[in-house]
Design a protein around this motif. Structure first.
Motif, PDB file in Angstrom:
ATOM      1  N   LYS A 188      40.224 -24.231  17.083  1.00  0.00           N
ATOM      2  CA  LYS A 188      39.086 -23.894  16.223  1.00  0.00           C
ATOM      3  C   LYS A 188      37.881 -24.628  16.790  1.00  0.00           C
ATOM      4  O   LYS A 188      37.923 -25.827  17.032  1.00  0.00           O
ATOM      5  CB  LYS A 188      39.341 -24.332  14.780  1.00  0.00           C
ATOM      6  CG  LYS A 188      40.652 -23.801  14.174  1.00  0.00           C
ATOM      7  CD  LYS A 188      40.665 -22.283  14.080  1.00  0.00           C
ATOM      8  CE  LYS A 188      41.890 -21.775  13.327  1.00  0.00           C
ATOM      9  NZ  LYS A 188      43.161 -22.010  14.037  1.00  0.00           N
ATOM     10  N   SER A 189      36.812 -23.899  17.032  1.00  0.00           N
ATOM     11  CA  SER A 189      35.670 -24.488  17.718  1.00  0.00           C
ATOM     12  C   SER A 189      34.379 -23.943  17.144  1.00  0.00           C
ATOM     13  O   SER A 189      34.350 -22.866  16.546  1.00  0.00           O
ATOM     14  CB  SER A 189      35.750 -24.193  19.222  1.00  0.00           C
ATOM     15  OG  SER A 189      34.580 -24.615  19.884  1.00  0.00           O
ATOM     16  N   GLN A 190      33.320 -24.677  17.332  1.00  0.00           N
ATOM     17  CA  GLN A 190      31.986 -24.204  16.962  1.00  0.00           C
ATOM     18  C   GLN A 190      31.250 -23.649  18.166  1.00  0.00           C
ATOM     19  O   GLN A 190      30.037 -23.512  18.157  1.00  0.00           O
ATOM     20  CB  GLN A 190      31.190 -25.338  16.305  1.00  0.00           C
ATOM     21  CG  GLN A 190      31.568 -25.574  14.858  1.00  0.00           C
ATOM     22  CD  GLN A 190      31.465 -24.306  14.004  1.00  0.00           C
ATOM     23  OE1 GLN A 190      30.390 -23.701  13.895  1.00  0.00           O
ATOM     24  NE2 GLN A 190      32.577 -23.893  13.421  1.00  0.00           N
ATOM     25  N   GLY A 191      31.999 -23.332  19.192  1.00  0.00           N
ATOM     26  CA  GLY A 191      31.405 -22.718  20.358  1.00  0.00           C
ATOM     27  C   GLY A 191      32.472 -22.249  21.321  1.00  0.00           C
ATOM     28  O   GLY A 191      33.347 -23.019  21.724  1.00  0.00           O
TER      29      GLY A 191
ATOM     30  N   GLY B 211      29.239 -20.700  14.862  1.00  0.00           N
ATOM     31  CA  GLY B 211      29.088 -21.349  16.156  1.00  0.00           C
ATOM     32  C   GLY B 211      28.450 -20.433  17.188  1.00  0.00           C
ATOM     33  O   GLY B 211      28.054 -19.295  16.913  1.00  0.00           O
ATOM     34  N   LYS B 212      28.387 -20.931  18.414  1.00  0.00           N
ATOM     35  CA  LYS B 212      27.763 -20.186  19.504  1.00  0.00           C
ATOM     36  C   LYS B 212      28.823 -19.432  20.309  1.00  0.00           C
ATOM     37  O   LYS B 212      29.908 -19.939  20.544  1.00  0.00           O
ATOM     38  CB  LYS B 212      27.013 -21.158  20.420  1.00  0.00           C
ATOM     39  CG  LYS B 212      26.306 -20.505  21.593  1.00  0.00           C
ATOM     40  CD  LYS B 212      25.583 -21.563  22.435  1.00  0.00           C
ATOM     41  CE  LYS B 212      24.910 -20.942  23.641  1.00  0.00           C
ATOM     42  NZ  LYS B 212      24.216 -21.964  24.477  1.00  0.00           N
TER      43      LYS B 212
ATOM     44  N   SER C 139      24.280 -10.753  13.581  1.00  0.00           N
ATOM     45  CA  SER C 139      24.165 -12.011  12.824  1.00  0.00           C
ATOM     46  C   SER C 139      24.671 -13.229  13.589  1.00  0.00           C
ATOM     47  O   SER C 139      24.181 -14.341  13.376  1.00  0.00           O
ATOM     48  CB  SER C 139      24.927 -11.896  11.494  1.00  0.00           C
ATOM     49  OG  SER C 139      26.303 -11.623  11.720  1.00  0.00           O
ATOM     50  N   PHE C 140      25.624 -13.077  14.492  1.00  0.00           N
ATOM     51  CA  PHE C 140      26.187 -14.217  15.215  1.00  0.00           C
ATOM     52  C   PHE C 140      25.201 -14.752  16.254  1.00  0.00           C
ATOM     53  O   PHE C 140      24.345 -14.033  16.772  1.00  0.00           O
ATOM     54  CB  PHE C 140      27.478 -13.817  15.937  1.00  0.00           C
ATOM     55  CG  PHE C 140      28.699 -13.770  15.056  1.00  0.00           C
ATOM     56  CD1 PHE C 140      28.609 -13.839  13.668  1.00  0.00           C
ATOM     57  CD2 PHE C 140      29.966 -13.644  15.610  1.00  0.00           C
ATOM     58  CE1 PHE C 140      29.732 -13.795  12.871  1.00  0.00           C
ATOM     59  CE2 PHE C 140      31.103 -13.601  14.827  1.00  0.00           C
ATOM     60  CZ  PHE C 140      30.991 -13.669  13.451  1.00  0.00           C
ATOM     61  N   ASN C 141      25.386 -16.028  16.573  1.00  0.00           N
ATOM     62  CA  ASN C 141      24.642 -16.672  17.664  1.00  0.00           C
ATOM     63  C   ASN C 141      25.386 -16.353  18.966  1.00  0.00           C
ATOM     64  O   ASN C 141      26.359 -17.007  19.314  1.00  0.00           O
ATOM     65  CB  ASN C 141      24.590 -18.180  17.418  1.00  0.00           C
ATOM     66  CG  ASN C 141      23.833 -18.926  18.510  1.00  0.00           C
ATOM     67  OD1 ASN C 141      23.471 -18.357  19.542  1.00  0.00           O
ATOM     68  ND2 ASN C 141      23.592 -20.207  18.284  1.00  0.00           N
ATOM     69  N   VAL C 142      24.925 -15.311  19.666  1.00  0.00           N
ATOM     70  CA  VAL C 142      25.670 -14.831  20.817  1.00  0.00           C
ATOM     71  C   VAL C 142      24.741 -14.612  22.009  1.00  0.00           C
ATOM     72  O   VAL C 142      23.662 -14.039  21.882  1.00  0.00           O
ATOM     73  CB  VAL C 142      26.441 -13.527  20.479  1.00  0.00           C
ATOM     74  CG1 VAL C 142      25.512 -12.454  19.957  1.00  0.00           C
ATOM     75  CG2 VAL C 142      27.228 -13.018  21.679  1.00  0.00           C
ATOM     76  N   GLN C 143      25.165 -15.118  23.154  1.00  0.00           N
ATOM     77  CA  GLN C 143      24.438 -14.922  24.408  1.00  0.00           C
ATOM     78  C   GLN C 143      25.357 -14.171  25.364  1.00  0.00           C
ATOM     79  O   GLN C 143      26.447 -14.640  25.696  1.00  0.00           O
ATOM     80  CB  GLN C 143      24.028 -16.265  25.009  1.00  0.00           C
ATOM     81  CG  GLN C 143      23.094 -17.076  24.122  1.00  0.00           C
ATOM     82  CD  GLN C 143      22.756 -18.428  24.728  1.00  0.00           C
ATOM     83  OE1 GLN C 143      23.152 -18.735  25.850  1.00  0.00           O
ATOM     84  NE2 GLN C 143      22.021 -19.234  23.990  1.00  0.00           N
ATOM     85  N   MET C 144      24.919 -13.001  25.799  1.00  0.00           N
ATOM     86  CA  MET C 144      25.741 -12.163  26.667  1.00  0.00           C
ATOM     87  C   MET C 144      25.079 -12.010  28.030  1.00  0.00           C
ATOM     88  O   MET C 144      23.884 -11.723  28.122  1.00  0.00           O
ATOM     89  CB  MET C 144      25.971 -10.795  26.022  1.00  0.00           C
ATOM     90  CG  MET C 144      26.860 -10.859  24.786  1.00  0.00           C
ATOM     91  SD  MET C 144      27.209  -9.236  24.057  1.00  0.00           S
ATOM     92  CE  MET C 144      25.688  -8.951  23.153  1.00  0.00           C
ATOM     93  N   HIS C 145      25.874 -12.192  29.067  1.00  0.00           N
ATOM     94  CA  HIS C 145      25.395 -12.067  30.446  1.00  0.00           C
ATOM     95  C   HIS C 145      26.158 -10.909  31.080  1.00  0.00           C
ATOM     96  O   HIS C 145      27.397 -10.920  31.124  1.00  0.00           O
ATOM     97  CB  HIS C 145      25.622 -13.366  31.210  1.00  0.00           C
ATOM     98  CG  HIS C 145      24.997 -14.552  30.549  1.00  0.00           C
ATOM     99  ND1 HIS C 145      23.672 -14.861  30.667  1.00  0.00           N
ATOM    100  CD2 HIS C 145      25.534 -15.498  29.720  1.00  0.00           C
ATOM    101  CE1 HIS C 145      23.395 -15.947  29.967  1.00  0.00           C
ATOM    102  NE2 HIS C 145      24.517 -16.361  29.383  1.00  0.00           N
ATOM    103  N   PHE C 146      25.427  -9.933  31.592  1.00  0.00           N
ATOM    104  CA  PHE C 146      26.015  -8.648  31.933  1.00  0.00           C
ATOM    105  C   PHE C 146      25.861  -8.329  33.419  1.00  0.00           C
ATOM    106  O   PHE C 146      24.769  -8.408  33.976  1.00  0.00           O
ATOM    107  CB  PHE C 146      25.322  -7.554  31.105  1.00  0.00           C
ATOM    108  CG  PHE C 146      26.026  -6.239  31.153  1.00  0.00           C
ATOM    109  CD1 PHE C 146      26.979  -5.909  30.208  1.00  0.00           C
ATOM    110  CD2 PHE C 146      25.735  -5.319  32.148  1.00  0.00           C
ATOM    111  CE1 PHE C 146      27.639  -4.691  30.255  1.00  0.00           C
ATOM    112  CE2 PHE C 146      26.387  -4.105  32.205  1.00  0.00           C
ATOM    113  CZ  PHE C 146      27.340  -3.789  31.253  1.00  0.00           C
ATOM    114  N   TYR C 147      26.985  -7.901  34.058  1.00  0.00           N
ATOM    115  CA  TYR C 147      26.966  -7.557  35.483  1.00  0.00           C
ATOM    116  C   TYR C 147      27.916  -6.399  35.755  1.00  0.00           C
ATOM    117  O   TYR C 147      28.827  -6.121  34.955  1.00  0.00           O
ATOM    118  CB  TYR C 147      27.370  -8.766  36.337  1.00  0.00           C
ATOM    119  CG  TYR C 147      26.436  -9.942  36.157  1.00  0.00           C
ATOM    120  CD1 TYR C 147      25.280 -10.047  36.914  1.00  0.00           C
ATOM    121  CD2 TYR C 147      26.705 -10.910  35.194  1.00  0.00           C
ATOM    122  CE1 TYR C 147      24.398 -11.111  36.724  1.00  0.00           C
ATOM    123  CE2 TYR C 147      25.836 -11.971  34.999  1.00  0.00           C
ATOM    124  CZ  TYR C 147      24.678 -12.066  35.764  1.00  0.00           C
ATOM    125  OH  TYR C 147      23.807 -13.107  35.559  1.00  0.00           O
TER     126      TYR C 147
END
Length: 578
Positions: free
Chosen positions: A105-108, A134-135, A361-369
């Motif tokens: 269980k994590s906050q990131g 979390g992130k 709504s989530f704190n999400v960073q997506m990197h796409f390739y």
């Protein structure tokens, strides 16, 4: 997206003749003969009978059909597939590759999808608690420009277009239906405009989804070309239907298709044939008249290939999901088990609504390739992507290699394991790299259950395995003496066949163990994230066999499929820190 109106229950199947649309009243009763369509009243049912009787009395629904209508022959059938060899859909049930219920269980969390199977992404994000704060850092890659373009479009559509329900409906059909509503393609064009403009004017794109979320990345020229020509494929919808029908109803493969139907329940035969004809994921009784636009991800531009349908004729969106769960969700919405694509419609709508809500709504960073997976990994490690928000010290809680390891030779496989293995977090013993293989059975002996194509000369070992199936009521006792329905049945013997020894042999022979050791990883004997085999519980012993709560779960899982052979052979691998 005002014209997109998702269903909340199966519609009344009586079609309005002038408008070619379903009756607007709620359906309350089901045709007791086929259980495929529903009606709001006896009046509507009576009015529709002249149309429905063609389906209800269809020869595929004849209980005697397997014996009277299928060409005889018990051999395992292998034929060239029609259409192109691509598949934009996952071919075995998807997995939640985070599985937070059984793990940390994590906050990131940081996740890397080296060869993104969008189905796994959906279940992994949806498997998080709904109040997760979390992130999430997610790296998404796919070497196929077309699959990458579709993945990006679905994410942007779900994260930003219209209401959650409208976006989910549009995404569902742009993912799995051959034809879509014009409003969906209009929404798609609007959604992608910013990404296309940024990619044309620079070397990358970046889109803010909301205050705490963004997606950025680099598109190849091929992916950008696909996204830029979505509205102009160079042919009409009728021409696209003709092209698709030539693939799905190729006369040379009729026998093969009918043999696949031989072991199915009568209404499921018709449901599968109906989807082959319409190409639209909807309840059986739904009108498809408004699905008049070509799905630009499932068809190529006219000058790109002689066959514009980009997949082969064996693909089905059913393959990607746990079918007992699909049926359970469909029944919650009023669908009957027999209307399997209706059940799938409501299951997917649920999943995509949940995903859209979380992306918004989530704190999400997506990197796409969309590049070679090995090159991407090395670029991360060298710092070449640091200016794009992917630093060289980024390490992951999960790395999903998907089927990359199935598509390369042993040397390349070992290099992939050692290279990507270097990006697993050192600080957490529960961090995991995983992937699955189905073609391993081609490289070592005794990987599958022995086959006996002649039921008149039964092999004692095979008889023993059938006995195990009979004890659980998973297959009828008539199965061995019926040379028709035996096609597609020997594959399910693998579910009572222990292939763990041959798989260990494969891991040694392919250099998997050696590569893991070089990366300071170990191949786990007991899994903590995904099962070793389909339909085995996570955490089971290495030699555990699939199990099913009921005979119907067995049928839905291993019989209601176009590729029982493929599913039975699948094994997952987990790599963790030593």
């Amino acid at each position: 997206m005002d014209a997109i109106k998702p269903l909340e229950r199966p519609p009344c199947a009586n079609i309005n003749g002038s408008q070619n649309t379903n009756c607007s009243n709620d359906a309350t009763s089901t045709c007791s003969r086929c259980l495929l369509v529903m009606y709001c009243s006896p009046t509507c049912q009576a009015e529709h009978w002249s149309t429905h009787k063609k389906d209800c009395k269809h020869k595929l629904r004849d209980q005697r059909w397997t014996l009277s209508n299928t060409p005889p022959g018990a051999e395992r059938v292998t034929v060239p597939r029609s259409g192109n060899g691509q598949s934009l859909w996952k071919q075995v049930p998807a997995m939640d590759v985070l599985n937070v219920n059984d793990n940390e269980k994590s906050q990131g969390y940081a996740l890397a999808f080296a060869d993104t199977e969008f189905e796994n992404l959906v279940l992994s994000i949806n498997g998080l608690p709904k109040d997760y704060s979390g992130k999430l850092t997610i790296l998404l890659n796919h070497e196929s420009a077309r699959r990458a373009a579709q993945n990006l479009a679905l994410l942007l559509l779900l994260a930003s277009q219209g209401s959650v329900t409208e976006a989910a409906e549009a995404a569902l059909h742009l993912w799995f239906s051959s034809f879509v509503q014009p409003a969906s393609t209009q929404a798609l064009t609007s959604t992608l405009q910013g990404v296309i403009e940024q990619s044309n004017s620079g070397d990358h794109f970046s889109q803010e989804l909301h205050e705490n979320a963004f997606i950025s990345g680099v598109l190849s020229k091929d992916a950008l070309q696909i996204l830029s020509t979505l509205g102009d494929l160079g042919y009409t919808t009728d021409e696209a239907r003709d092209q698709r029908n030539r693939v799905f109803f190729n006369p040379e493969e009729t026998t093969h298709r009918l043999k696949q139907y031989g072991h199915l329940d009568p209404s499921h035969r018709l449901a599968l044939e109906h989807f082959r004809g319409t190409g639209v994921v909807l309840p059986f009784g739904s009108s498809t008249s408004t699905f008049s636009a070509i799905n630009p991800f499932l068809f190529a531009t006219a000058d790109a290939n002689d066959e514009v349908w980009v997949q082969n004729d064996a693909v089905s969106p059913l393959e990607a999901w746990n079918r007992p769960t699909v049926v359970t969700v469909g029944q919650d919405y009023g669908c009957k088990r027999e209307d399997i694509y209706g059940c799938l419609y409501f299951y997917l709508l649920d999943q995509l609504r949940t995903l859209a809500t979380r992306l918004r709504s989530f704190n999400v960073q997506m990197h796409f390739y969309d590049r070679d997976g090995m090159k991407l990994c090395k670029d991360i490690q060298s710092g070449a992507l640091a200016d794009l928000g992917v630093p060289s010290d980024l390490h992951f809680d999960r790395i999903d290699l998907s089927t990359i390891l199935d598509t390369v030779d042993n040397d390349r496989r070992q290099e992939l394991i050692t290279t990507w293995g270097g990006l697993i977090k050192d600080s957490d013993q529960r961090a995991t790299m995983l992937g699955w293989t189905r073609f391993w059975v081609m490289h070592v002996p005794d990987a599958t259950a022995p086959q006996n194509p002649d039921p008149r000369r039964p092999d004692p070992h095979i008889s023993n395995m059938f006995s195990k199936l009979w004890e659980k009521n998973w297959v009828p006792r008539t199965i061995v003496v019926d040379p028709v329905i035996i096609t597609g049945t020997f594959a399910v013997l693998d579910c009572v066949y222990d292939n763990s020894g041959p798989f260990v042999n494969y891991l040694q022979k392919s250099g998997t163990y050696a590569a893991a050791e070089k990366a300071k990883l170990r191949v786990r004997d007991v899994h903590s994230v995904v099962p070793q085999r389909l339909y085995v519980a996570v955490g089971s012993p290495y030699n555990a066999l699939p199990d099913f709560a009921t005979p119907d779960d067995f049928y839905l899982s291993l019989r209601l499929t176009c590729d029982a052979i493929g599913e039975s052979s699948v094994r997952w691998m987990e790599f963790g820190r030593t």
